[in-house]
Motif scaffolding. Structure first.
Motif, mmCIF file in Angstrom:
data_model
loop_
_atom_site.group_PDB
_atom_site.id
_atom_site.type_symbol
_atom_site.label_atom_id
_atom_site.label_comp_id
_atom_site.label_asym_id
_atom_site.label_seq_id
_atom_site.Cartn_x
_atom_site.Cartn_y
_atom_site.Cartn_z
ATOM 1 N N VAL A 57 0.879 -1.166 0.000
ATOM 2 C CA VAL A 57 0.000 0.000 0.000
ATOM 3 C C VAL A 57 0.918 1.219 0.000
ATOM 4 C CG1 VAL A 57 -1.843 1.217 1.207
ATOM 5 C CG2 VAL A 57 -1.715 -1.274 1.333
ATOM 6 N N GLY A 59 0.506 4.331 0.026
ATOM 7 C CA GLY A 59 0.193 5.409 0.966
ATOM 8 C C GLY A 59 0.668 5.126 2.388
ATOM 9 N N ASP A 60 0.883 3.847 2.700
ATOM 10 C CA ASP A 60 1.379 3.498 4.037
ATOM 11 C C ASP A 60 2.900 3.426 4.080
ATOM 12 O OD1 ASP A 60 -1.090 3.259 5.253
ATOM 13 O OD2 ASP A 60 -1.349 1.190 4.593
ATOM 14 N N LEU A 61 3.539 3.455 2.917
ATOM 15 C CA LEU A 61 4.991 3.278 2.815
ATOM 16 C C LEU A 61 5.466 2.003 3.516
ATOM 17 C CD1 LEU A 61 5.081 6.920 3.169
ATOM 18 C CD2 LEU A 61 7.023 6.079 1.865
ATOM 19 N N THR A 62 4.703 0.932 3.330
ATOM 20 C CA THR A 62 5.131 -0.368 3.842
ATOM 21 C C THR A 62 4.894 -1.408 2.762
ATOM 22 O OG1 THR A 62 2.949 -0.853 4.766
ATOM 23 C CG2 THR A 62 4.555 0.156 6.251
ATOM 24 N N ASP A 118 16.750 -1.366 11.368
ATOM 25 C CA ASP A 118 15.971 -0.130 11.416
ATOM 26 C C ASP A 118 14.815 -0.117 10.413
ATOM 27 O OD1 ASP A 118 17.825 1.246 13.288
ATOM 28 O OD2 ASP A 118 19.229 1.016 11.627
ATOM 29 N N GLY A 136 6.456 -8.959 15.205
ATOM 30 C CA GLY A 136 6.189 -7.596 14.743
ATOM 31 C C GLY A 136 4.855 -7.528 14.029
ATOM 32 N N ARG A 138 2.641 -5.047 10.585
ATOM 33 C CA ARG A 138 2.726 -4.327 9.319
ATOM 34 C C ARG A 138 2.624 -2.822 9.512
ATOM 35 N NH1 ARG A 138 -0.471 -8.095 4.891
ATOM 36 N NH2 ARG A 138 0.777 -9.953 5.272
ATOM 37 N N VAL A 139 2.698 -2.367 10.739
ATOM 38 C CA VAL A 139 2.628 -0.928 10.986
ATOM 39 C C VAL A 139 4.013 -0.411 11.383
ATOM 40 C CG1 VAL A 139 0.182 -0.701 11.510
ATOM 41 C CG2 VAL A 139 1.749 -1.493 13.290
ATOM 42 N N VAL A 140 4.184 0.916 11.303
ATOM 43 C CA VAL A 140 5.538 1.458 11.429
ATOM 44 C C VAL A 140 5.997 1.635 12.870
ATOM 45 C CG1 VAL A 140 5.494 2.607 9.189
ATOM 46 C CG2 VAL A 140 4.695 3.847 11.202
ATOM 47 N N LYS A 141 5.096 1.473 13.800
ATOM 48 C CA LYS A 141 5.461 1.629 15.207
ATOM 49 C C LYS A 141 4.776 0.498 15.953
ATOM 50 C CE LYS A 141 5.770 5.665 18.089
ATOM 51 N NZ LYS A 141 5.094 6.924 18.394
ATOM 52 N N ASN A 142 5.518 -0.201 16.794
ATOM 53 C CA ASN A 142 4.942 -1.426 17.350
ATOM 54 C C ASN A 142 5.778 -1.880 18.534
ATOM 55 O OD1 ASN A 142 3.704 -3.882 17.726
ATOM 56 N ND2 ASN A 142 3.900 -4.538 15.605
ATOM 57 N N ARG A 170 10.669 4.298 1.909
ATOM 58 C CA ARG A 170 10.862 5.749 1.942
ATOM 59 C C ARG A 170 10.449 6.322 0.599
ATOM 60 N NH1 ARG A 170 12.760 7.253 7.118
ATOM 61 N NH2 ARG A 170 13.733 5.387 7.949
ATOM 62 N N ALA A 171 10.103 7.604 0.629
ATOM 63 C CA ALA A 171 9.850 8.281 -0.637
ATOM 64 C C ALA A 171 11.194 8.561 -1.302
ATOM 65 C CB ALA A 171 9.109 9.581 -0.384
ATOM 66 N N ASN B 188 16.196 2.900 17.873
ATOM 67 C CA ASN B 188 17.101 3.428 16.864
ATOM 68 C C ASN B 188 18.185 4.333 17.453
ATOM 69 O OD1 ASN B 188 13.999 3.702 15.535
ATOM 70 N ND2 ASN B 188 15.429 2.371 14.498
ATOM 71 N N ALA B 267 1.690 10.116 2.173
ATOM 72 C CA ALA B 267 1.711 9.461 0.863
ATOM 73 C C ALA B 267 2.535 10.262 -0.143
ATOM 74 C CB ALA B 267 0.284 9.257 0.349
ATOM 75 N N GLY B 269 5.231 11.541 0.448
ATOM 76 C CA GLY B 269 6.651 11.303 0.699
ATOM 77 C C GLY B 269 7.338 12.419 1.462
ATOM 78 N N ARG B 372 -1.392 4.042 8.082
ATOM 79 C CA ARG B 372 -1.736 5.458 8.014
ATOM 80 C C ARG B 372 -2.849 5.776 7.027
ATOM 81 N NH1 ARG B 372 4.579 6.863 8.190
ATOM 82 N NH2 ARG B 372 4.645 4.941 6.983
ATOM 83 N N THR B 373 -3.001 4.927 6.007
ATOM 84 C CA THR B 373 -4.092 5.177 5.068
ATOM 85 C C THR B 373 -5.448 4.897 5.707
ATOM 86 O OG1 THR B 373 -3.707 2.940 4.256
ATOM 87 C CG2 THR B 373 -2.844 4.737 2.914
ATOM 88 N N THR B 438 -1.888 -2.681 15.370
ATOM 89 C CA THR B 438 -1.402 -3.405 16.534
ATOM 90 C C THR B 438 -1.882 -2.720 17.812
ATOM 91 O OG1 THR B 438 0.517 -4.487 17.514
ATOM 92 C CG2 THR B 438 0.834 -2.225 16.784
ATOM 93 N N THR B 440 -0.316 -1.791 20.641
ATOM 94 C CA THR B 440 0.452 -0.738 21.322
ATOM 95 C C THR B 440 1.627 -0.292 20.466
ATOM 96 O OG1 THR B 440 1.854 -0.188 23.240
ATOM 97 C CG2 THR B 440 1.595 -2.531 22.737
ATOM 98 N N GLY B 441 1.795 1.016 20.379
ATOM 99 C CA GLY B 441 2.884 1.568 19.575
ATOM 100 C C GLY B 441 4.016 2.093 20.423
#
Ligand SMILES: Cc1cc2nc3c(=O)[nH]c(=O)nc-3n(C[C@H](O)[C@H](O)[C@H](O)COP(=O)(O)OP(=O)(O)OC[C@H]3O[C@@H](n4cnc5c(N)ncnc54)[C@H](O)[C@@H]3O)c2cc1C
Lengths: 375, 495
Positions: A57, A59-62, A118, A136, A138-142, A170-171, B188, B267, B269, B372-373, B438, B440-441
């Motif tokens: 997707v 728009g999700d950048l994943t 990372d 893990g 499919r989301v960017v923070k977890n 990344r874009a 990180n 989206a 970027g 995010r979408t 998920t 918890t973030g």
């Protein structure tokens, strides 16, 4: 083939090997099977055919893909959306996602984007015990649960077979340009590197190459700094100006990066020496001039020098190893002749690592020996 | 979320044997307290129920557990001696930083000792050349950034609790913050850890002097919620202060429009340093408090967006962000004119929880992540759940990461309201899971999210997590009963 079916097939294979006590060698495209130590008497378990993008997707950048998907497959899919997986490990772009993650491989882009640890958001694996495990998501923070994603990333397939991975994308920057600067003489190197480190921007990559490597890349035969600049028009213009103040600067074609990734000759030995970046000026002169033919490059911001010794039988391998031994820092070997490995200490010999190995691969069938671990 | 208070259960009056057991336990506890006092001094050990009350909860209301004892070492050596004593006595323990955690993670059941780390708060060293700092676990997050400021550097992970929470707590929770969108979370930024394992053994994870090799045990420890041991010394990466910063406030007449603007910016970027959303109820709570930031009180949502980096090129990005906001229906997009205005805009965001807390006696701060979408859909769903359960949800969250914080103010003395809050929390979690997200973030599982773990992980995956814990703590004495439901840990083929 792909998805659930192939994961179950891997599981069946692993279980069957556990039952027989027969070790397996996990194989992606087989392009780097001499990476790490030689694996004990094995049968191959290939993931090359499990090659599919499961979900993307933009728009999700994943992106989620099966382990056998190549980095060039991913580059093609994401490039169409103006995005990329910002990982450029050395070797051909036909390397697989699974192998890149298993070996924790990164290249010059690590300067700005870090390493697979990372970038990987989630994994599906089959453990050495034959269990299908998801780590893990499919989301960017977890932070849900203990972090098996980090554990399996860079474990060289000794704990589990990676079957699927979700990665952060990344874009692509609007502009992506590469320039080269002459590296100054040894005496001036320390100050010059210090000025580079405090530039008010982060280049996409900042890599020093020694003179033989410059020649291999088709550039002038001198030690050069390759800077990959990214951003919008205004940003890249300003970055050029700031860099230009640090020396004689010229444009270099972008293809220099893919040439660099495959610059080392077949059968070469490869080592990385790393130290705090402020000490790079002490290591670089040694490793960049071991002998007339040895290639070297350094990721400036990370303080990592990668040194390449071409194969030959006149004893240069010994000289090369000795030179590396004189450098203070952390020594990591990527490739060596089989007999040379015996002198290199194993890094998974501590009690926690041993307990982890026993928990995830109790029968010791996965990539046995690749980390030098003793049975 | 289970809103409950655990009190030592007494069935039908103590039986004689039980009474004896309890007397025995009491004597043992007294003996343990004096052994601990021999290490840290009398005043470093708390044993009376009244004294332990402050250590019976953390930042999340609804949970109280009284620990057996609390002990506060002053030096690393004392901490090491304490952990070794507890190992000899086979006594469970719970590390505690500032106690600002939001998942009931720092709570200790009655057989466990709280090990308080807030006195170990030194910044041991700062290496400006290599941009590294070494700190004790109890060092408060913001003090590190302040100290690093002398070199033009800062510590990037910036939880809203940063004026109180400790780096050790941040490591344990893998904490995030508004600026983690661009700069990454705690994971990180930690390059090495000196830890004491529950066995009393000291070991170093990661490598501050170069690349790390072998299994990523550092990565495994970060986010392990105090279940793998105690961090004694933390080496973190520092980040240069950006040359230029632009802070924007975009205001919308619907949450939906704000969510669409967020999705559009990501989206496209553009990578802002931070992209935060606050909804109408949050805005009004902030504006009614001493932290009033000048947010438009009639807005249904605002986005607080920060772009940073080299001065050149920043304004072009600002224009793009502005255009996306306007296209999504923003009424106005305002750019902070100076540092004072920027600070004020941020203060409103960082103190939003506090402002909401003033309105209701109790406040649950929730935490979940979605792709995010899916922001517009899920925020609509949350509004529907709030209506169904007749509760008030305030949303203030890290929109750029899809990291939601639906917060609910309520009165825990009202059982019916508490019940509805509990139901709404479950519905919201389910909606996030269904959207591919998920549970918890950044706040962790602790006790609070245990019930959701089986919804996102298979029994095998949970057992594998237990197996990892067992490699660090085979006796399961460090923060027992947290993160992975106990019954998931029974069988693992490897063990
Ligand atoms: C108003 C408010 C705003 C917040 N905003 C954010 C936010 O923006 N982002 C975010 O991520 N979190 C946020 N939080 C949550 C909380 O502040 C973080 O989780 C923080 O990292 C906890 O630190 P602490 O020192 O208070 O840890 P504690 O609450 O004391 O402990 C938390 C956990 O860490 C363990 N622990 C503590 N120290 C150590 C150590 N040295 N070694 C091993 N384990 C240890 C404990 O056992 C416990 O499990 C917020 C909380 C509040 C109250």
């Amino acid at each position: 083939m792909g998805g659930r079916v192939s994961t179950v097939r891997v599981q069946e294979r692993v279980r069957e090997h556990v039952a027989r006590g027969a070790p397996v060698r996990i194989v992606g495209r087989g392009g780097w099977l001499d990476g790490g130590r030689p694996v004990d008497d094995f049968e191959p378990l290939s993931l090359a055919d499990d090659r599919a993008i499961v979900e993307y997707v933009a728009g999700d950048l994943t992106l989620t893909a099966r382990a056998g998907t190549t980095l060039s497959d991913i580059a093609a899919a994401t490039g169409a959306e103006g995005q990329w997986l910002a990982l450029d490990p050395f070797g051909s772009r036909n390397g697989t996602l699974g192998a890149t993650i298993a070996t924790g491989s990164a290249g010059p882009l690590a300067h700005a984007f870090g390493t697979p640890r990372d970038t990987v958001l989630g994994l599906e694996v089959v453990t050495g015990g034959g269990e299908i495990v998801r780590a893990g998501g499919r989301v960017v923070k977890n932070v849900a649960g203990f972090d098996l994603t980090r554990l399996f990333t860079g474990a060289w397939g000794t704990l589990a077979v990676i079957t699927e991975a979700t990665v952060r994308l990344r874009a692509r920057p609007e502009r992506d340009e590469t320039v080269a600067l002459l590296v100054p003489a040894d005496g001036a190197l320390g100050d010059w590197l210090a000025r580079l480190r405090i530039l008010p921007f982060t280049p996409l990559a900042l890599e020093m190459v020694n003179s033989p490597l410059s020649a291999t890349l088709g550039l002038e035969p001198a030690a050069l700094l390759l800077a990959r600049l990214g951003g919008n028009d205004d940003a890249v213009r300003a970055q050029r100006q700031l860099l230009g103040a640090l020396g004689d600067m010229r444009d270099v074609p972008a293809s220099v990066w893919s040439t660099l990734a495959t610059a080392e000759p077949n059968g070469a030995s490869v080592a990385r020496v790393s130290a705090p970046p402020s000490r790079l000026h002490a290591i670089w002169p040694v490793l960049s001039r071991i002998d007339a033919g040895s290639l070297a490059h350094a990721t400036v911001g990370r303080g990592v020098v990668r040194s390449i010794c071409a194969p030959s039988d006149d004893g240069n391998g010994q000289r090369w190893l000795a030179a590396i031994g004189t450098c203070e820092g952390t020594h990591i070997f990527e490739r060596l002749p089989a007999r040379a490995w015996r002198t290199i200490p194993c890094r998974v010999d501590d009690p926690i690592s041993r307990a982890v190995r026993t928990a995830f691969d109790p029968a010791r069938i996965l990539n046995r020996g690749i980390l030098g671990e003793v049975a | 979320m289970a809103l409950h208070t655990e009190t030592p259960s007494r069935a039908s009056g103590p039986q004689p044997e039980q009474a004896q057991d309890r007397r025995g336990a009491l004597i043992q506890t007294e003996a343990l307290a004096s052994l601990l006092a021999a290490i840290v001094g009398e005043r470093g050990v708390l044993a009376r129920p009244s004294e332990l009350s402050a250590y019976s909860s953390d930042g999340l209301p609804g949970y109280r557990l009284r620990p057996r004892l609390a002990v506060f070492p002053h030096t690393t050596q004392q901490l090491v001696d304490v952990v070794r004593l507890l190992a000899r006595k086979q006594c469970p323990f719970v590390a505690r930083g500032a106690g600002t955690g939001l998942s009931a993670g720092a709570l200790a059941r009655g057989d466990a000792v709280v090990v308080g780390l807030n006195r170990l708060n030194r910044i041991i060293s700062i290496d400006p050349l290599n941009r590294l700092a070494v700190v004790e676990p109890g060092a408060v997050n913001v003090t590190l950034s302040r100290a690093a400021g002398a070199y033009g550097l800062h510590y990037a992970p910036d939880p809203s609790s940063q004026t109180a929470c400790t780096i050790g707590g941040n490591v344990a929770e893998n904490s995030g913050g508004p600026h983690c969108l661009k700069y990454g979370v705690t994971l990180n930024h930690v390059v090495a850890l000196k830890v004491i394992l529950p066995s009393g053994e000291i070991t170093t994870l990661g490598n501050a002097d170069g690349e790390a090799e072998g299994y990523d045990l550092l990565g495994a420890f970060v986010g392990s919620e105090g279940c793998f041991g105690i961090a004694l010394e933390v080496t973190v990466r520092l980040t240069p202060n950006p040359q230029g910063v632009r802070t924007l406030l975009a205001d919308f007449t619907s949450i939906d429009a704000g969510a669409r603007a967020t999705s559009a910016i990501i989206a496209a970027g553009i990578l802002p340093a931070a992209l935060e959303m606050m909804d109408g109820p949050t805005i009004r709570a902030v504006e009614a408090s001493i932290y009033a930031a000048g947010y438009p009180a009639d807005a249904s949502a605002v986005l607080l967006i920060e772009l940073d980096g080299m001065d050149e090129g920043l304004d072009a990005d600002v224009q793009r962000v502005e255009a996306h906001c306007l296209a999504a229906g923003a009424r106005t997009v305002r750019i902070a004119a100076n540092e004072e205005e920027r600070t004020r805009l941020w203060q409103g965001r960082k103190k939003a929880f506090g402002a909401m807390g003033r309105i209701a006696p109790d406040l649950v701060v929730q935490d979940a992540v979605i792709p995010r979408t899916r922001l517009p859909d899920v925020l609509r769903e949350i509004a529907a759940i709030a209506e169904l359960r007749q509760i008030q949800v305030c949303n203030v969250f890290h929109a750029g990461d899809g990291n939601l914080h639906p917060n609910i103010g309520y009165d825990s003395r009202n059982p019916d309201e508490s019940r509805r809050v509990g139901l709404a929390m479950r519905d919201i979690m389910q909606a996030c899971i269904d959207a591919g997200g998920t549970i918890t973030g950044e706040h962790g599982v602790g006790l609070d999210k245990l019930e959701y773990m089986p919804k996102i992980f298979s029994p095998e995956s949970l057992a594998a997590q237990c197996a990892l814990r067992d490699a660090f703590d085979p006796e399961r004495r460090a923060n027992p009963g947290k993160v992975v439901p106990v019954h998931s840990c029974r069988e693992w083929v490897g063990a």
